[in-house]
Design a protein around this motif. Structure first.
Motif, PDB file in Angstrom:
ATOM      1  N   LYS A  46       0.911  -1.218   0.043  1.00 30.93           N
ATOM      2  CA  LYS A  46       0.068   0.063   0.281  1.00 30.93           C
ATOM      3  C   LYS A  46       1.015   1.473  -0.197  1.00 30.93           C
ATOM      4  O   LYS A  46       0.574   2.034  -0.886  1.00 30.93           O
ATOM      5  N   SER A  47       1.804   1.393   1.089  1.00 29.02           N
ATOM      6  CA  SER A  47       2.674   2.473   1.034  1.00 29.02           C
ATOM      7  C   SER A  47       3.424   2.677  -0.115  1.00 29.02           C
ATOM      8  O   SER A  47       3.520   3.670  -0.804  1.00 29.02           O
ATOM      9  N   THR A  48       3.959   1.372  -0.712  1.00 32.46           N
ATOM     10  CA  THR A  48       4.793   1.555  -2.044  1.00 32.46           C
ATOM     11  C   THR A  48       3.872   2.315  -2.791  1.00 32.46           C
ATOM     12  O   THR A  48       4.610   3.101  -3.725  1.00 32.46           O
ATOM     13  N   ALA A 167      -2.551   9.951   1.407  1.00 33.98           N
ATOM     14  CA  ALA A 167      -2.329  10.179   2.757  1.00 33.98           C
ATOM     15  C   ALA A 167      -2.217   8.541   3.166  1.00 33.98           C
ATOM     16  O   ALA A 167      -2.744   7.723   2.831  1.00 33.98           O
ATOM     17  N   ASP A 168      -1.001   8.601   3.885  1.00 31.68           N
ATOM     18  CA  ASP A 168      -0.636   7.050   4.279  1.00 31.68           C
ATOM     19  C   ASP A 168      -1.110   6.765   5.781  1.00 31.68           C
ATOM     20  O   ASP A 168       0.027   7.479   6.625  1.00 31.68           O
ATOM     21  N   GLU A 169      -1.883   6.010   6.024  1.00 31.36           N
ATOM     22  CA  GLU A 169      -2.310   5.977   7.399  1.00 31.36           C
ATOM     23  C   GLU A 169      -2.489   7.052   8.301  1.00 31.36           C
ATOM     24  O   GLU A 169      -1.682   7.179   9.384  1.00 31.36           O
ATOM     25  N   PRO A 170      -3.203   8.098   8.143  1.00 28.41           N
ATOM     26  CA  PRO A 170      -2.754   9.525   8.730  1.00 28.41           C
ATOM     27  C   PRO A 170      -3.525   9.266  10.265  1.00 28.41           C
ATOM     28  O   PRO A 170      -3.175  10.049  11.091  1.00 28.41           O
TER      29      PRO A 170
HETATM   30 MG   LIG Z   1       2.561   1.127   4.883  1.00 28.38          MG
END
Ligand SMILES: [Mg+2]
Ligand SMILES: Nc1ncnc2c1ncn2[C@@H]1O[C@H](COP(=O)(O)OP(=O)(O)O)[C@@H](O)[C@H]1O
Lengths: 248, 844
Positions: A46-48, A167-170
């Motif tokens: 996901k983050s990638t 937004a990454d796991e804000p």
């Molecule tokens: Mg991640």
């Protein structure tokens, strides 16, 4: 009309002999004014995906189109300019500069872009108002609560009026009350200002606010959903469970 | 970055956020700048003042002097000059500046005076004198003096008709003030005008002048006249010559160079420190910087940001450095006045601000900061935006350390070969060795750590093992820190070895040289230029004393050989060996002194022999007051009396013939058999009352004074080593701080699983200690190599200095290294122990 589109996006880590694919031929597109949530088990990429969409990193192969521009072929300075002007990031750790006040932090992308300081601060104030933080403008990050810091970070992402916010796991680092505040603010930017937003989250309650949810596993999309109804969070939880169980 | 103001603001806030570290890092710049500034506002001023005091430039259109500065008979030159086309008037002058005895004088605070002997009639055709009170000199005046009007400020009791005594070569003489000249002149060195015969008598130079002053005809071309004058007189004369060939001048210039080198070395270590600090900063702010990249800052912007910060420190450090330098200069002048006076009497020390001094200090300070900040700044620019978001990935370093270890060892082997070759090559060897050590350091960390680990385990038990493995994780960083400490400690050992060697040299030479019972010394023992000695009257009166058996003296002149300056000392080959000696490295006491009595012969010091490439039996064409003369070398030997650079001993007979000099500047005497020290001294002192320019010492006491003065000067050496060690200590503090920052989470884990605050503190202390021991071990090796090389180079210069293994210096270096380490470890150890466990665990 899409704002952002990925094309066979692949990211490979590790050695030639033992490659680890963080992403594998990901094809995904985000429409203007859309709020997309990405969900998936830990390590699913996901983050990638988010970093590649935002030009923070370069793919092993594939393309990312921001409107009509392929950002994967840009040089570093051009990419920096894209990040400054067209993309707003929000991260799990709020990453505010500790020695700057909230409003100065928010003004940072504008200042980096060469906007004179007074104007930059003025626009930053406006962005802070948008996230209900106008009254904390001159506080340092250490004087703000987690939720307030995250809202300041959102204001920073909004300040340059970007084409898209990533937004990454804000809410990953927030209690549920702060989490609710942050999601409400994000939702409002989409509803009131037509902001395009992609958000990675673990939390079904957060994902429930999205217009569309993309489930990924082992670097590729396994499901996609537009959920309706009051029990959306419950449906998402169920779906997540199934994704996790399925054969990768 | 477009908005430099914002960068500066941020930099200031960051710096302010870590005030202690900012202060410590800035200090590194402060010291280097202060040192360089202090040196350059004192010494060049001294040189300039000195040059001016010796300059033969007066109110005349043109002046002529002998190349060697010697005096000459007016008949030989004046008529020739008079006939030159374009010369309107000519006059002969005998002038000299000399130091007054340290005891109070009638001339108030003046420490030296310039005495000018003139012929009033011809002089007034050459230049105008304005008399503010009284009258000018008349041709038949005797004992009359015209003093500058400004003298009222330092000696208000002097008026027309006042009389005052003054030293002369033939004992005290009394002068009567007849007039005040309107010129103010220098108050620390007032100019007195007297009739020529008075001055000739005072200097013991009857019938001689040393300067010709010329007035040009209207419209005459100065350059053409100058050329014609030289053509008429020959190349033993120069026009408008200054003090270029002065001995004190050379000594001060040499020390200027050495001290500036020390300043640069201090700045170099400062640069090391800033580099290390900014590496820390970049690591600490990896997240902040990554975030800035994520929100669109370019690499260039990030680099600029860090550069602005280091430049800011450079600016602050430089400003404080200038201030501190000024204070240091004042303190130095105050503190060293005594030592300085006895070595370089006549060179007035003062602070002279010059644009050059400010600019060079500022430029060096800022450049150091920029240069040291540049590499970390570039590294900061390379931080990926992802670094803001991901935990640090451990870096592998082993490959790099192995190749640099090989390079280092190769360099060290090369250095050892160079060291053994001796001479100037040895100095090169010392430097190469140091570079080799720096290169090899990262590779040496592991083996050294293994070597010392039993010791550490003994002191610190398990915490010691942990500390060791912590250092091994970042051998590069540990190596840089140990290298900084190494350089500091190596300099300490070098200084200790030099002090030891020079002390030894002074002692041996004193033993050999001081064979007399009494010493009669001028105010300055290393510079004779400004000394007004005595004519034959003193030696005769001493010899007439029943208490005295032998008297010998030393005379002084200045000369040159192939463009190199040489000091010439005149001795009587018959009496000198009875009261003193030289330490011969070629020739022997008996033969060389005997040979000195025959024809034009000379004994040279080792330094002269090595710089001029002279050997026994060589013939040299020596510049004298009467043109070039051929001298033959009959011996090479050292002495301590003169402590001069390149010196030549010739017979006093030759000195009188070739340099027109018969003035004794230093005397030695032996008592008759059976005369007690006290009785002999008392007898000598009755005579010396007329010659207050001299001080009488019993040799034993004199020796002690000399040794004491020398050790006082050695304190400066240690002071410089201290200045170099300080940045090293700061470097250590920095490294420990980074190590802890990077391991915050780990420390949290140790605490969470039950490690006590004390244990954490002990780990960090053990780490500091280990770094200190590394630094000390490397420093000892480098220090031994450096001291060996530098002292070898001394020998090449002719000072045969034995290499004494600096045991005390080594022990001191180890102790200092360990103490510095423990001290630098205190703060980081405490802050590590006090980490909040929960927050440490969340730290990424
Ligand atoms: Mg991640
Ligand atoms: N810098 C890296 N080096 C090696 N592997 C990585 C790196 N970054 C991520 N990965 C791997 O890529 C996969 C996807 O990671 P990530 O995108 O962070 O997952 P998610 O955000 O969904 O938890 C994981 O298997 C992870 O271990």
């Amino acid at each position: 009309m899409f704002i952002l589109k990925t094309e066979s996006l692949t990211k490979k880590y590790g050695s030639e002999s033992q490659p680890i694919y963080a992403l594998r031929d990901l094809n995904m597109s985000v429409e203007a004014g859309e709020f997309v949530a990405i969900m998936g088990p830990s390590g699913s990429g996901k983050s990638t995906a988010l970093y590649l969409m935002g030009g923070l990193d370069r793919p092993t192969s594939g393309h990312v189109w921001l409107r009509d521009k392929d950002i994967t072929t840009m040089n570093d300075d051009a990419l920096s300019k894209v990040r400054r002007e067209s993309i707003g990031f929000v991260f799990q750790f709020f990453n505010l500069i500790p020695v700057l006040t909230a409003v100065e932090n928010v003004a940072m992308p504008l200042i980096l872009d060469g906007v004179p300081r007074p104007q930059a601060l003025e626009r930053a104030e406006a962005a802070l108002k948008q996230v209900d933080l106008a009254n904390r403008a001159s506080h340092r990050p250490s004087e703000l609560s987690g939720g307030q810091q995250q809202r300041a970070a959102i204001a920073r992402a909004l300040a340059a009026k970007p084409a898209i916010i990533l937004a990454d796991e804000p809410t990953g680092n927030l209690d549920s009350r702060s989490s609710d505040e942050v999601v409400a603010v994000l939702r409002r930017t989409v509803d009131d200002f037509g902001q395009t937003l992609v958000l990675v989250t673990h939390d079904p309650r957060v994902a429930a606010h999205a217009d569309r949810i993309v489930f990924i596993k082992d670097g590729n999309i396994v499901d996609e959903n537009r959920l309706k109804g009051a029990d959306r969070a419950e449906q998402i939880r169920e779906k997540l469970g199934r994704v996790a169980m399925s054969e990768g | 970055m477009n908005n430099l103001g914002q960068m500066t603001l941020m930099a200031l806030r960051y710096l302010n956020g870590r005030r202690l570290r900012t202060a410590l890092t800035t200090l590194a710049i402060v010291f280097g700048v202060a040192l360089i500034f202090a040196i350059n506002i004192t010494l060049p001023g001294a040189i300039a003042a000195f040059t001016q005091s010796l300059s033969s430039l007066t109110g005349a259109d043109m002046t002529i002097t002998n190349v060697t500065g010697a005096s000459f008979a007016p008949e030989s030159a004046l008529p020739l000059v008079q006939d030159v086309e374009g010369v309107a008037a000519v006059t002969g002058v005998l002038r000299r500046s000399f130091t007054l005895p340290a005891i109070g004088s009638e001339l108030g605070s003046a420490t030296s005076i310039e005495m000018i002997g003139i012929e009033p009639e011809t002089m007034q055709q050459v230049r105008q004198f304005t008399i503010s009170d009284g009258r000018f000199l008349q041709p038949d005046d005797r004992g009359a003096v015209v003093v500058p009007a400004g003298i009222a400020e330092i000696a208000p009791q002097i008026e027309i008709g006042s009389t005052f005594p003054l030293i002369s070569a033939a004992g005290l003489r009394t002068y009567t003030v007849v007039g005040f000249s309107a010129e103010q002149g220098s108050l620390s060195q007032p100019t007195l005008y007297l009739n020529l015969p008075d001055v000739q008598a005072a200097f013991g130079q009857p019938g001689q002048i040393n300067t010709i002053e010329i007035a040009l005809s209207p419209g005459a071309d100065a350059a053409a006249v100058s050329e014609a004058v030289l053509a008429a007189l020959g190349d033993t004369y120069i026009v408008d010559g200054g003090a270029a060939g002065n001995e004190a001048f050379a000594a001060v210039q040499a020390s200027l160079l050495v001290l500036n080198l020390m300043g640069v070395l201090a700045l170099f270590l400062g640069a090391f420190l800033i580099f290390n600090t900014f590496r820390t900063i970049v690591i600490e702010r990896r997240r902040d910087l990554g975030m800035l990249r994520a929100i669109g800052a370019t690499r260039g912007q990030i680099t600029t940001m860090i550069l602005v910060e280091s430049l800011l420190q450079g600016v602050i450090g430089t400003l404080i450095g200038l201030l501190l330098g000024y204070l240091m200069a004042s303190a130095m002048i105050y503190g060293l006045a005594g030592v300085y006076r006895s070595y370089f009497s006549g060179v007035s020390l003062g602070i002279t601000m010059s644009a050059g001094a400010v600019i060079s200090a500022v430029a060096l300070g800022l450049l150091t900061a920029l240069l040291a900040g540049y590499f970390p700044a570039r590294a900061a620019g390379r931080i990926s935006p992802l670094d803001a978001l991901r935990p640090p990935t451990p870096v592998s370093v082993n490959r790099a350390t192995r190749s640099s270890l090989i390079v280092g060892i190769v360099l060290m082997v090369l250095a050892i070969v160079m060291l053994l070759a001796g001479g100037q090559t040895a100095v090169g060897g010392a430097v190469v060795f140091l570079v080799g050590m720096v290169a090899a350091a990262p590779g040496l960390i592991m083996p050294l750590a293994r070597l010392f680990s039993p010791l550490l385990t003994l002191w610190f038990a398990r915490e010691g093992d942990l500390a060791r493995s912590n250092l091994q994780r970042q051998p590069g960083r540990a190596a840089i820190t140990a290298s900084t400490l190494m350089i500091g400690l190596a300099v300490l050992i070098l200084m200790a070895a030099m002090v030891l060697a020079l002390g030894q040299l002074v002692n041996t030479l004193a033993d050999r040289n001081f064979a007399s019972d009494v010493f009669i010394t001028p105010p300055s023992i290393s510079v004779y230029n400004n000394v007004l000695g005595a004519d034959a009257s003193l030696e005769d009166r001493l010899r007439a004393l029943p208490e005295i058996e032998t008297v010998a003296s030393l005379r002084y002149a200045s000369s040159g050989l192939d463009g190199t300056r040489l000091e010439v000392l005149g001795i009587d080959p018959a009496t000198y060996p009875q009261v003193a000696s030289l330490e011969f490295s070629a020739g022997s006491e008996v033969e060389s002194f005997a040979a000195l009595g025959e024809g034009r012969t000379a004994i040279v010091t080792g330094l002269a022999a090595s710089t001029l490439n002279l050997e026994m039996g060589d013939e040299i064409s020596l510049q004298t007051a009467n043109g070039a003369q051929t001298y033959r070398i009959v011996g090479i030997g050292e002495d301590i009396l003169t402590f001069k650079l390149a010196t030549l001993f010739i017979s006093q007979a030759n000195m009188a013939a070739d340099f027109n000099k018969t003035e004794d500047v230093l005397l030695m005497a032996n008592f008759s058999p059976g005369v007690e020290d006290a009785a002999g001294l008392a007898a000598v002192q009755t005579v010396m009352a007329d010659y207050p320019q001299f001080t009488v010492h019993l040799t034993g006491q004199y020796r002690q004074t000399l040794v004491d003065t020398t050790s006082a000067a050695f304190v400066i050496f240690y002071g410089l080593a201290g200045l170099i060690l300080l940045p090293a200590a700061l470097g250590l503090l920095n490294t420990l701080t980074i190590n802890i920052l990077e391991r915050t989470r780990e420390i949290g884990v140790i605490r969470a699983v039950g490690g006590s605050q004390r244990q954490v503190q002990r780990i960090v202390t053990a780490e500091a200690l280990l770094l200190g021991i590394f630094g000390a071990a490397l420093g000892v090796l480098a220090g031994v190599a450096m001291s060996y090389g530098f002292i070898g180079a001394f020998s090449a210069l002719g000072w045969e200095v034995p290499y004494i293994f600096p045991v005390a210096g080594i022990i001191a270096a180890i102790v200092v290294g360990v103490l510095i380490a423990l001290f630098a470890g205190i703060l980081p150890a405490r802050s590590a122990a006090r980490l909040d466990i929960i927050r440490a665990l969340q730290y990424e």
